[in-house]
Design a protein around this motif. Structure first.
Motif: not given
Length: 292
Positions: A162-180
């Motif tokens: 769970t936690l690694p996926l949570l951090w991946v989601g936050l990282f992806l937001s830096l590039f606006g992959v799914f959200t800002d």
């Protein structure tokens, strides 16, 4: 012609590769689903032993056990699974669902997990096409399959997933992959705190714990990936089926009302549906309600 252009013009190649990859990953997820809870429990026992001082610290290292070791084997006769007996779905069919050495029945859930992982992977790639969104969606999909089945079996949602996926989601937001980023950060906070508040309110009113802390983290994960605006939809899509399923089990006599029902699988399904069809679900609701 580069790889991306090739896949865009020949999507069949992409879909076939995705299904094959999904089958292989699904086979590995079966190992994760079976072994990770046992690894966690062994670690907890070791920590309790050290904390309580009930065992000598130099009794020797614990038996070697991990996701990679020992190799896959029959739990009854310990026959080591050979490579040709470990081909996703196909080997189970050829073996007719039984160990080749002792004939012990092999649960059909193994090929079902492999097939489900392949199918969900295909849906994600079909929806997003050859893109970074598709690659990220595959990672999330695989993690959710493992989390949903582990929680269904053991009522555990491992932090190690769970936690690694949570951090991946936050990282992806830096590039606006799914959200800002601002929506992702707010989504992670609101996702965690919303269920945290429900948990403590329920405990205050009833004196019982209505859900596990892993559910807080799982909803925070979806907030990090999809943003805060997706949370109401995910909560609604998970709460209604979860309640219907739980009431159905109780009325049918298959489960006691005092026995907790894992909420993680419903959250995982709702979050994945929101990832793939979230905008379509919102549009359909607005049209149905006359607000669109």
């Amino acid at each position: 012609m580069d790889t991306l252009t090739l896949l865009e013009h020949h999507p069949v190649i992409l879909y076939v590769a995705t299904v094959l990859l999904g089958l292989v990953v699904g086979s590995f997820l079966n190992v994760v689903i079976l072994r990770l809870p046992r690894i966690m429990e062994a670690q907890w026992r070791q920590e309790c032993t050290e904390l309580l001082g009930t065992g000598a610290p130099n009794d020797g290292p614990p038996a070697r056990f991990s996701l990679a070791y020992p190799p896959s084997h029959c739990p009854v006769c310990e026959h080591r699974i050979r490579p040709w007996e470990n081909i996703p779905i196909l080997s189970w069919l050829l073996l007719r669902g039984r160990c080749s050495a002792c004939g012990t029945r092999i649960a059909p859930r193994y090929p079902l997990v492999e097939a489900a992982t392949a199918f969900l992977s295909w849906v994600a790639v079909w929806h997003f096409g050859p893109s970074w969104q598709a690659a990220a969606a595959l990672v999330l999909t695989w993690g959710l399959v493992a989390l949903a089945v582990i929680d269904f079996d053991t009522q555990l949602l491992p932090d190690g997933i769970t936690l690694p996926l949570l951090w991946v989601g936050l990282f992806l937001s830096l590039f606006g992959v799914f959200t800002d980023s601002s929506s992702a950060i707010l989504g992670a906070v609101c996702g965690y705190m919303s269920l945290w508040l429900v948990f403590h309110l329920f405990r205050l009113l009833t004196g019982k714990e209505g859900m596990g802390h892993g559910d807080f983290k799982l909803l925070a994960l979806f907030g990090a990936w999809l943003g805060w605006a997706a949370l109401p939809q995910i909560i609604l899509l998970s709460a209604i089926p979860g309640a219907v399923f739980g009431v159905g089990l109780i009325l049918s006599g298959r489960q006691d009302s005092q026995t907790p029902i894992p909420f993680g699988p419903f959250l995982a399904i709702a979050g994945w549906a929101s990832l793939i069809w979230g905008q379509g679900i919102n549009a359909a609701y607005l049209q149905w309600s006359g607000l669109g």
